[in-house]
Design a protein around this motif. Structure first.
Motif, mmCIF file in Angstrom:
data_model
loop_
_atom_site.group_PDB
_atom_site.id
_atom_site.type_symbol
_atom_site.label_atom_id
_atom_site.label_comp_id
_atom_site.label_asym_id
_atom_site.label_seq_id
_atom_site.Cartn_x
_atom_site.Cartn_y
_atom_site.Cartn_z
ATOM 1 N N ARG A 127 4.912 -27.401 -14.775
ATOM 2 C CA ARG A 127 5.994 -26.566 -15.321
ATOM 3 C C ARG A 127 5.552 -25.106 -15.428
ATOM 4 N NH1 ARG A 127 10.151 -25.222 -16.440
ATOM 5 N NH2 ARG A 127 11.433 -25.078 -18.332
ATOM 6 N N ILE A 128 4.342 -24.904 -15.962
ATOM 7 C CA ILE A 128 3.821 -23.532 -16.094
ATOM 8 C C ILE A 128 3.585 -22.938 -14.714
ATOM 9 C CG2 ILE A 128 1.861 -22.138 -16.911
ATOM 10 C CD1 ILE A 128 1.522 -24.164 -19.191
ATOM 11 N N ASN A 129 2.973 -23.735 -13.865
ATOM 12 C CA ASN A 129 2.598 -23.264 -12.538
ATOM 13 C C ASN A 129 3.820 -22.749 -11.764
ATOM 14 O OD1 ASN A 129 0.248 -22.791 -11.234
ATOM 15 N ND2 ASN A 129 0.269 -24.684 -10.032
ATOM 16 N N GLU A 130 4.890 -23.482 -11.839
ATOM 17 C CA GLU A 130 6.121 -23.051 -11.169
ATOM 18 C C GLU A 130 6.606 -21.713 -11.716
ATOM 19 O OE1 GLU A 130 8.858 -26.260 -11.856
ATOM 20 O OE2 GLU A 130 7.443 -27.664 -10.904
ATOM 21 N N ARG A 131 6.590 -21.632 -13.024
ATOM 22 C CA ARG A 131 7.113 -20.429 -13.669
ATOM 23 C C ARG A 131 6.322 -19.183 -13.259
ATOM 24 N NH1 ARG A 131 9.893 -17.168 -15.312
ATOM 25 N NH2 ARG A 131 10.564 -16.585 -17.417
ATOM 26 N N LEU A 132 5.016 -19.365 -13.013
ATOM 27 C CA LEU A 132 4.156 -18.214 -12.720
ATOM 28 C C LEU A 132 4.569 -17.495 -11.437
ATOM 29 C CD1 LEU A 132 0.556 -19.505 -13.584
ATOM 30 C CD2 LEU A 132 2.225 -18.370 -15.043
ATOM 31 N N THR A 133 5.228 -18.244 -10.561
ATOM 32 C CA THR A 133 5.592 -17.638 -9.282
ATOM 33 C C THR A 133 6.973 -16.979 -9.327
ATOM 34 O OG1 THR A 133 6.604 -19.697 -8.552
ATOM 35 C CG2 THR A 133 4.259 -19.380 -8.036
#
Lengths: 455, 455, 455
Positions: A127-133
């Motif tokens: 979830r975090i990883n997606e948001r970072l992009t």
């Protein structure tokens, strides 16, 4: 997240606490002291992954992991595996401020409301990883979203301030300003002292072969910082000893040290002299002097050589201020242009020394609880110990002191929640009226820092 | 004023807190240590104006004003203007004990229930000013109204006690007694030391050329004080170091100091010797020894030369007691006639040193929280830290230590309110029964001081 | 006895506090550090009378009586008269942990629910006295009833462990294990130092004429203790100074001391050397090192000569750890086999030094609040000060440290009640979920001690 979190648990005081918090949260963030890298903002690159965003740069997390035998190297392989290891050890942080900040970041930046557990770890990571992009997740976008009015960085004596100059041309919705930190040239026992003196000479074109030249070079750099927006200096020292030495003795001492005769006692004398010299210069140029003594740096030689500096092994020691600051206060304590903010890691001095000094000298304000004490209990002990003697108006507002850019708004938010609860209880205790509490709320959320730091 | 103010905010404990407070307020005031000028009572002149009554003599007010750049000289012109300036800065005192005491005085003496603000300032000034001229507002009338059973003043070694003798002939509804404070002759580093020795010799007719003579002169003065009603002595020292020196060495030291060779180390030795000598004399004559170390006097030379002593610039420093008091306690710690009350400005010693000593030695009682710690949080920290080790019965009751005559009843009242709340919460915590709390309430409000100070 | 006693007074948190307490009380008792005499258990004689059972061996009671002039000799005549004298002075203990423990013992062991008063004294005495003769009131019967899984005693360097060996053959429902305490051979300033060295040589057959031999003898004894079930050592020192001295210098120092040249400085050096040597040996043999510095032993020479040691006149002094422990931590701080539990009597180091160390070093755990701080307020200050930096998982569970066998279960029970309340309030403060609190409850009641002490 419970809407009343950290506002206190007294049902009588809660309605007012909510009202005070609403007042406080409406203010933009003033962050007059911190360690965000200005390049992060200028380059504006997306963040890489959850581990590099949230774990490895935060030494409060890595020190606690180390306290149970988990070394930094175990976090430096595959980020998902590192994240899972972290989640398995998340229980270590129960009741600590790190747990609060992490979950506040989860919810406010990533809409994650689950507790971190071994089971939820991978899901949260993704979830975090997606948001970072996502495009609105760049440092500059976040800066605007965080509603930061001023963010001060911390910069070494001879650090060029081009990054700050470039940032000043951008529309960030707020300012990024430098802070002058001359520790590298103030302590002859630092390994980089001699080189830092040379860098200072090079940066200013001023010969640093004499103490007079050295002082002049410092004045030039202070002006350079001021011209780039700085309003403050920062002094991390082992202890706050100050000394008013005769001019000739200062020259002699400086030359002896320059010659390589760096005995512990001479170094201590030089550090004490330099604090007083910077206080004098502050009286001239009006830069606010921040003083935070009391940590034994690089306590573990093994950690320092394995992982480097600032890895959570700077350990506090007994620190006293009254006798130490006397020479400085005799010199500039009542100077109308002199301003000093004092921090401590030794809570026993709150009521014994710091509040009595700040409650008497016009030049002194107390910095908020610091490092390990930036926590709910730490804030409560601090306010309880200092307010009755120094009041609210000899303090400055919250200071986040963080390297972790994403934690800035949540740290301010937690402090504001705490203060809202604290003030509401003062009203319940009949020590403030509601109207007074509302005024104090705005002052400690925003105005005290803005005014005292000239922001 | 809310009727339950300072009783605590726990609704469960409040009914008992009220009952305990009612028990405590019924007792007259015992004030075994303070700084009211006995001439004020003897001359019985009306007070002049609100500023001279309430502001300028109170260094807790003037130091806080100074902390924001307002000097004493700004309070010394037209009193109404000074009062207005004070009102404009009243916010500095939010959540401080000064704010509590001021509003308690407003309401209890002047029927003023408004908050002090720039708007209300002139009205409040006039209201107070009128009241000051009323015939029932003289010091003696107030003394009766305050229901003071004993008021102890503090008097220097060779101070004649005629004022006390005259006061003893009046019907004040209570006694005014002196306290013997030999600090002027105990510290060779004081500027007035040599002259004070001469005054002592003159006052007693005893030659002070030898240490034996000096001691004899002190014994004569202690007896003179006792004959005038004193039951205690008072010792303000930098630290509580005591020393049992051989007779010959004491003579040698005294003569060396008399000859003008006043080195810091010899002075420190002399101070340590004198504490032990007074403890020995106390074992003979039964005067209770009060010890309050830990303040660096006249910390700011500028303030001292501009405004004089006792202007709020005596700053506390780390103070330890255990090693320091050992020589004294070895000598008289178990003497059936020796009694000592210990105060501190260093709260870190409450649980570490003072409670363990008071919970073991029959001669030691702990004085209540002092100076900056005479406050709601200060009282809570003190009781929390000392009671579990020393109990209630190794303490004495509240001590106001004030110069401000009008604040005596409100200071005692606030302390009684706090203690009532504290005891009620101890009952809620199942550490006391209600019956026990009611007995303790009377003891700490009245009986402990009356008994231990022999009043 | 109120069923919710010591669980806290916040009505919102109480239901969860009860649930947490029920979880904790279900665990058996782990007592990894205490001073019960193993012979008491082996001989299994009935207790004599209430005074010898409950008063005279408890120096917290006798010191408080002494603080009001009642000497031990007044308790040593007719036991009923001594009991009555105690009852008359029971008010001294109001709000102290001694009062709690006594009434918990009354109710849990003797079904006595009255308050001790002069009126109830004789009745209570008789009730206890009768019970002492009942067959289920022997030490071994109580051991089973108390549900003790492990009880560690404390035993001197050369103490034979036959008693432990015999106890190991009995079915007590739990283990009684020794703890190696080499203080007698570690401090050359102790009167018994030289004799203790000789005893060590005799006990091991190892010559202690050289430091190498002395170390070897210590290793032999550590193994002997380990073979008898010991999992820990215990080090009571004045301060935690450690020193890494070169091998030759250690030999030289030891021989100098053996020759009778026992100067204070050499003794201090030796003590610092020995702490580090034991840390090294602990890294080899895995015995957990317990460190509790900071008490000035036998402070009153009069008490020591009249009544002997351990009579409540060991008085705490300022104690710092960071600089002192550095040599030890540089040597074995990250050794995978090294484990150390640190205690303190100086609460100012909780947040300043101990929590920062325990929150970083894998080898360090914090012992619970100790001596005077084993109290409701003491536990609250300790948890408040250390948890935010060190978490729950860098501590060990409750440690009773008692000589008074009958007080073991009530001491653990009070601590569990306190912790249940504390955790419930953390949930109310939104710093823990209920599920987390339930897990922490079991950990601090049982698992942390069991794991860290290898029990």
């Amino acid at each position: 997240m419970h809407k009343d979190r950290y506002l206190g648990t007294d049902p009588q005081s809660l309605p007012l606490a909510r009202e005070l918090y609403d007042t406080m949260r409406a203010y933009p963030i003033i962050s007059p002291h911190g360690h965000v890298d200005p390049l992060l903002l200028l380059e504006n690159k997306p963040f890489t992954n959850p581990v590099e965003l949230l774990i490895t740069p935060d030494h409060y997390l890595t020190r606690m992991l180390m306290s149970q035998g988990i070394g930094l190297e175990q976090l430096q392989g595959d980020p998902l595996e590192a994240w899972k290891l972290f989640a398995e050890n998340w229980k270590l942080f129960r009741s600590t401020p790190s747990r609060i900040w992490m979950h506040e970041i989860f919810s406010s930046l990533f809409d994650i409301y689950e507790l971190l557990t071994p089971e939820s770890a991978e899901h949260i990571y993704q979830r975090i990883n997606e948001r970072l992009t996502e495009p609105d997740f760049t440092p500059q976008a976040l800066f605007k979203r965080f509603d930061i009015e001023v963010l001060a960085t911390t910069d070494a004596t001879s650090q060029p301030l081009d990054t700050h100059a470039q940032l000043a041309t951008l529309d960030l919705g707020g300012r990024v300003i430098p802070t002058f930190r001359p520790d590298d040239v103030s302590d002859p026992e630092r390994a980089d002292w001699r080189n830092s003196i040379d860098s200072l000479a090079a940066a200013t074109g001023e010969s640093c072969d004499s103490f007079a030249g050295f002082l002049e070079a410092l004045r030039i750099r202070r002006k350079y910082f001021k011209d780039h927006g700085a309003t403050a200096t920062d002094h991390g020292v082992l202890n706050p000893q100050t000394l008013n030495l005769a001019k000739n003795d200062k020259e002699k001492l400086f030359k002896q040290l320059l010659s390589g005769q760096i005995a512990p006692e001479a170094s201590a004398t030089f550090r004490a002299v330099m604090l007083l010299e910077h206080a004098r210069m502050a009286s001239d140029d009006g830069l606010v002097m921040q003083l935070h003594p009391g940590s034994l740096r690089d306590y573990s030689s093994g950690i320092a050589s394995l992982y480097g500096k600032d890895k959570g092994f700077d350990i506090p020691v007994t620190t006293t201020y009254v006798r130490e600051l006397r020479a400085l206060l005799e010199e500039v304590g009542f100077h109308p242009n002199f301003r000093m903010v004092i921090f401590t890691l030794d809570e026993s001095v709150y009521s014994r020394e710091l509040a009595p000094l700040a409650g008497a000298y016009p030049s002194i304000r107390l910095g908020p609880p610091w490092w390990f004490h930036d926590s709910l209990n730490g804030m409560e002990r601090w306010r309880d110990a200092i307010t009755e003697t120094a009041g609210f108006y000899n303090t400055v507002g919250f200071i986040d002191d963080t390297r972790a850019f994403c934690s800035i708004p949540v740290r301010h938010d937690v402090a504001r929640r705490f203060d809202a609860g604290y003030l509401s209880r003062e009203v319940s205790r009949h020590r403030l009226t509601k109207e007074e509490a509302l005024e104090v709320a705005g002052d400690i959320a925003y105005k005290l820092s803005k005014d005292f730091f000239n922001l």
